[in-house]
Design a protein around this motif. Structure first.
Motif, PDB file in Angstrom:
ATOM      1  N   PHE A   1     -25.968 104.382  -7.603  1.00 55.21           N
ATOM      2  CA  PHE A   1     -25.950 105.787  -7.195  1.00 55.21           C
ATOM      3  C   PHE A   1     -26.471 106.667  -8.323  1.00 55.21           C
ATOM      4  CE2 PHE A   1     -22.679 104.132  -4.289  1.00 55.21           C
ATOM      5  CZ  PHE A   1     -23.000 104.800  -3.108  1.00 55.21           C
ATOM      6  N   ALA A   2     -26.915 107.880  -7.948  1.00 53.00           N
ATOM      7  CA  ALA A   2     -27.289 108.905  -8.929  1.00 53.00           C
ATOM      8  C   ALA A   2     -26.918 110.267  -8.359  1.00 53.00           C
ATOM      9  CB  ALA A   2     -28.781 108.860  -9.231  1.00 53.00           C
ATOM     10  N   THR A   3     -26.586 111.207  -9.233  1.00 54.12           N
ATOM     11  CA  THR A   3     -26.337 112.580  -8.802  1.00 54.12           C
ATOM     12  C   THR A   3     -27.579 113.414  -9.074  1.00 54.12           C
ATOM     13  OG1 THR A   3     -25.381 113.165 -10.945  1.00 54.12           O
ATOM     14  CG2 THR A   3     -23.868 112.403  -9.220  1.00 54.12           C
TER      15      THR A   3
ATOM     16  N   GLN B   1     -21.714 115.111  -5.097  1.00 54.89           N
ATOM     17  CA  GLN B   1     -22.456 114.120  -4.316  1.00 54.89           C
ATOM     18  C   GLN B   1     -23.264 113.190  -5.211  1.00 54.89           C
ATOM     19  OE1 GLN B   1     -24.331 117.366  -3.886  1.00 54.89           O
ATOM     20  NE2 GLN B   1     -22.785 118.385  -2.657  1.00 54.89           N
ATOM     21  N   ALA B   2     -23.389 111.953  -4.757  1.00 50.68           N
ATOM     22  CA  ALA B   2     -24.295 110.979  -5.381  1.00 50.68           C
ATOM     23  C   ALA B   2     -25.012 110.233  -4.260  1.00 50.68           C
ATOM     24  CB  ALA B   2     -23.520 110.006  -6.270  1.00 50.68           C
ATOM     25  N   PHE B   3     -26.264 109.900  -4.470  1.00 45.60           N
ATOM     26  CA  PHE B   3     -27.047 109.258  -3.414  1.00 45.60           C
ATOM     27  C   PHE B   3     -27.604 107.924  -3.871  1.00 45.60           C
ATOM     28  CE2 PHE B   3     -30.218 111.503  -5.875  1.00 45.60           C
ATOM     29  CZ  PHE B   3     -31.302 110.640  -5.883  1.00 45.60           C
TER      30      PHE B   3
ATOM     31  N   ALA C   1     -21.724 110.405 -14.471  1.00 40.56           N
ATOM     32  CA  ALA C   1     -22.439 109.146 -14.669  1.00 40.56           C
ATOM     33  C   ALA C   1     -21.720 108.254 -15.676  1.00 40.56           C
ATOM     34  CB  ALA C   1     -23.862 109.432 -15.152  1.00 40.56           C
ATOM     35  N   GLY C   2     -21.784 106.948 -15.411  1.00 44.39           N
ATOM     36  CA  GLY C   2     -21.302 105.970 -16.371  1.00 44.39           C
ATOM     37  C   GLY C   2     -19.818 105.704 -16.340  1.00 44.39           C
ATOM     38  N   VAL C   3     -19.103 106.275 -15.370  1.00 45.46           N
ATOM     39  CA  VAL C   3     -17.660 106.049 -15.259  1.00 45.46           C
ATOM     40  C   VAL C   3     -17.306 105.712 -13.815  1.00 45.46           C
ATOM     41  CG1 VAL C   3     -16.965 107.462 -17.229  1.00 45.46           C
ATOM     42  CG2 VAL C   3     -17.294 108.539 -15.000  1.00 45.46           C
ATOM     43  N   ASP C   4     -16.229 104.964 -13.626  1.00 41.87           N
ATOM     44  CA  ASP C   4     -15.772 104.626 -12.274  1.00 41.87           C
ATOM     45  C   ASP C   4     -15.155 105.858 -11.619  1.00 41.87           C
ATOM     46  OD1 ASP C   4     -16.533 102.097 -12.940  1.00 41.87           O
ATOM     47  OD2 ASP C   4     -14.497 101.304 -13.155  1.00 41.87           O
ATOM     48  N   ARG C   5     -15.522 106.093 -10.360  1.00 44.32           N
ATOM     49  CA  ARG C   5     -15.004 107.251  -9.649  1.00 44.32           C
ATOM     50  C   ARG C   5     -14.716 106.897  -8.190  1.00 44.32           C
ATOM     51  NH1 ARG C   5     -13.762 108.992 -13.803  1.00 44.32           N
ATOM     52  NH2 ARG C   5     -14.411 110.938 -14.825  1.00 44.32           N
TER      53      ARG C   5
ATOM     54  N   SER D   1     -21.794 106.078 -10.799  1.00 44.05           N
ATOM     55  CA  SER D   1     -23.125 106.690 -10.836  1.00 44.05           C
ATOM     56  C   SER D   1     -23.885 106.199 -12.061  1.00 44.05           C
ATOM     57  CB  SER D   1     -23.008 108.216 -10.873  1.00 44.05           C
ATOM     58  OG  SER D   1     -24.274 108.811 -11.094  1.00 44.05           O
ATOM     59  N   ARG D   2     -25.164 105.896 -11.875  1.00 43.25           N
ATOM     60  CA  ARG D   2     -25.994 105.406 -12.966  1.00 43.25           C
ATOM     61  C   ARG D   2     -26.659 106.523 -13.768  1.00 43.25           C
ATOM     62  NH1 ARG D   2     -23.765 101.517 -10.814  1.00 43.25           N
ATOM     63  NH2 ARG D   2     -24.617  99.402 -10.712  1.00 43.25           N
TER      64      ARG D   2
END
Length: 471
Positions: free
Chosen positions: A59-61, A72-74, A136-140, A167-168
């Motif tokens: 995913f990325a925001t 949101q992240a897609f 980014a970079g953390v579990d959510r 999110s990457r």
């Protein structure tokens, strides 16, 4: 329209502006700080247990640069016969205890307010900008919508589930658009393709996008304020289509369950259409045939008369509101500009109503009963959202008015050129290029939208946010 920014230089006007903005914030009864019991509950809040682990999905925001409240992240991928679109939404319902202190304070606030000198958040920042935000970079935890699209961009199937994601990348609009323009590959690679297909689906539905240039007050690092006006980038429009698609899916789930809340807007009446046609004719850009959305999409964004046309079209985008229902579907379900039933579902960190939409949709998708807290409070939401919307509108317009008055203070007593955007009787909405100011002024005899007129600035009152002109 290229980005334009006009600054208020450090001066007595700058000091007066700072005082005016502080007074405005206080007049709204919208404190930045939260009561102690709200902070204490937020510190103890824990996310609901996820049903799936989707941390292997890239995913990325995509947001304005520097954003921290990431809703949101897609993730987009091509598949046989079409595409898979995953749209993860911050799991705010999983963090907030219904009836608790955070819930009560959020209902009082309604939405995050964005002031010139910072935001007034809906939720404590430890949630909205940290543990619930899709950084980014953390579990959510997230509520992940998965869509199957055919090769024309039509949704053939979708589902929503509670999941754990990571999110990457935190992308921003400007740099992502630049990367796309350079032909670079990345997590955004399919966004233009899917976005364009969804825009075509909007056209086929009879939907319409106004896409007026954004007007935002920003604060520079040196403490000065500026008004920035720019047209939304293509990447913003493509990204918005993912949100619209999710909102339409949410509306369909709630309508099937006969319980929920929709964001509606009536179709413009013939009187409004007739008035708009006359204005386009007067501007020399007549709307002759076809849907009004198709006409707006076909306007040349580099044409100086496009802005007056879009301003005139704003009369067609009125009457939006919220309709809550339980047991029977409402008589009117359409959001006319979208061309379909629609619900707010993708910004729960910043907008109260989205938490209800998401909680209801998750229950419906699981085949469960709608949570009692959501059902029992549905009827209160339209009024809460209307009140917070009015507060946000007052803050935005008064902030812009104060900054514009400060920008024009050095010009008091001078002549200035302005373009007529819209005429109403003996007055007009005018656009000044430098400094970038939109204001109301007397309309010179014979002047019409699109004409450049010369006016004298006779008064600029920063505290009141008022500017007076003479012909």
């Amino acid at each position: 329209m290229p980005q334009r920014r006009s600054h208020v230089a450090p001066s007595a006007a700058q000091t007066e502006l700072a005082v005016a903005l502080t007074a405005l914030r206080e007049s709204l009864d919208a404190p930045v700080e939260f009561p102690a019991e709200v902070i204490a509950e937020a510190e103890e809040a824990h996310a609901a247990a996820p049903e799936r682990d989707l941390r292997d999905i890239a995913f990325a925001t995509l947001d304005p640069q520097g954003s921290r409240d990431l809703d949101q992240a897609f993730q987009l991928e091509r598949r046989a016969g079409g595409y898979t679109v995953r749209y993860a939404i911050a799991d705010v319902p999983g963090f907030i205890e219904p009836g608790g202190a955070v819930d009560a304070e959020a209902r009082r606030r309604g939405q995050t307010l964005y002031a010139a000198d910072g935001s007034i958040p809906l939720h404590p920042r430890m949630l909205s900008e940290d543990r619930a935000s899709l950084l980014a970079g953390v579990d959510r935890p997230a509520l992940v919508w998965t869509f199957a699209l055919d090769d024309a961009g039509t949704v053939s199937d979708f589902r929503v589930e509670r999941a754990l994601i990571r999110s990457r990348a935190q992308l921003d609009y400007v740099s992502t658009q630049a990367a796309l323009d350079r032909g670079e590959d990345g997590l955004w690679a399919l966004l233009p393709e899917v976005g364009a297909l969804r825009i075509e689906q909007e056209r086929l539905r009879g939907g319409a996008s106004l896409n007026l240039p954004d007007e935002e007050v920003v604060r520079a690092e040196d403490g000065t304020y500026a008004i920035e006006r720019r047209r939304p980038l293509p990447v913003e429009e493509w990204n918005a289509q993912l949100s619209l698609m999710t909102g339409m899916a949410a509306a369909s789930l709630m309508l099937d369950a006969r319980t929920g809340i929709l964001r509606t807007m009536p179709q413009p009446d013939e009187k409004s259409f007739d008035a708009f046609r006359l204005q386009t004719e007067a501007l020399g850009r007549p709307w002759i045939s076809g849907e009004y959305g198709e006409y707006l999409r076909g306007l040349d964004r580099e044409d100086p008369l496009t802005l007056p046309v879009l301003e005139a079209a704003s009369m067609l985008f009125r009457g939006a509101g919220y309709v809550a229902f339980d047991g029977e579907t409402p008589d009117s379900t359409m959001q006319a500009a979208i061309g379909a039933p629609y619900a707010h579902a993708t910004a729960p960190l910043r907008r109260l109503v989205d938490r209800w939409t998401l909680a209801i949709c998750l229950a419906v998708s699981r085949g469960e009963e709608v949570p009692a807290w959501a059902r029992d409070s549905l009827a209160t939401l339209p009024a809460l959202m209307q009140e917070s919307g009015q507060r946000a509108s007052r803050l935005n317009s008064a902030t812009v008015n104060a900054v514009e008055a400060a920008l024009l203070t050095p010009f008091v007593g001078s002549m200035i050129d302005a373009t007529v955007i819209e005429s109403r009787g003996e007055r007009a909405t005018i656009q000044i290029a430098a400094p970038a100011v939109t204001a109301s002024a007397p309309l010179p005899t014979g002047a019409k939208p699109g004409d450049v007129v010369r006016l004298k600035v006779v008064r600029a009152d920063i505290g009141r946010g008022e500017v007076d002109f003479e012909i």
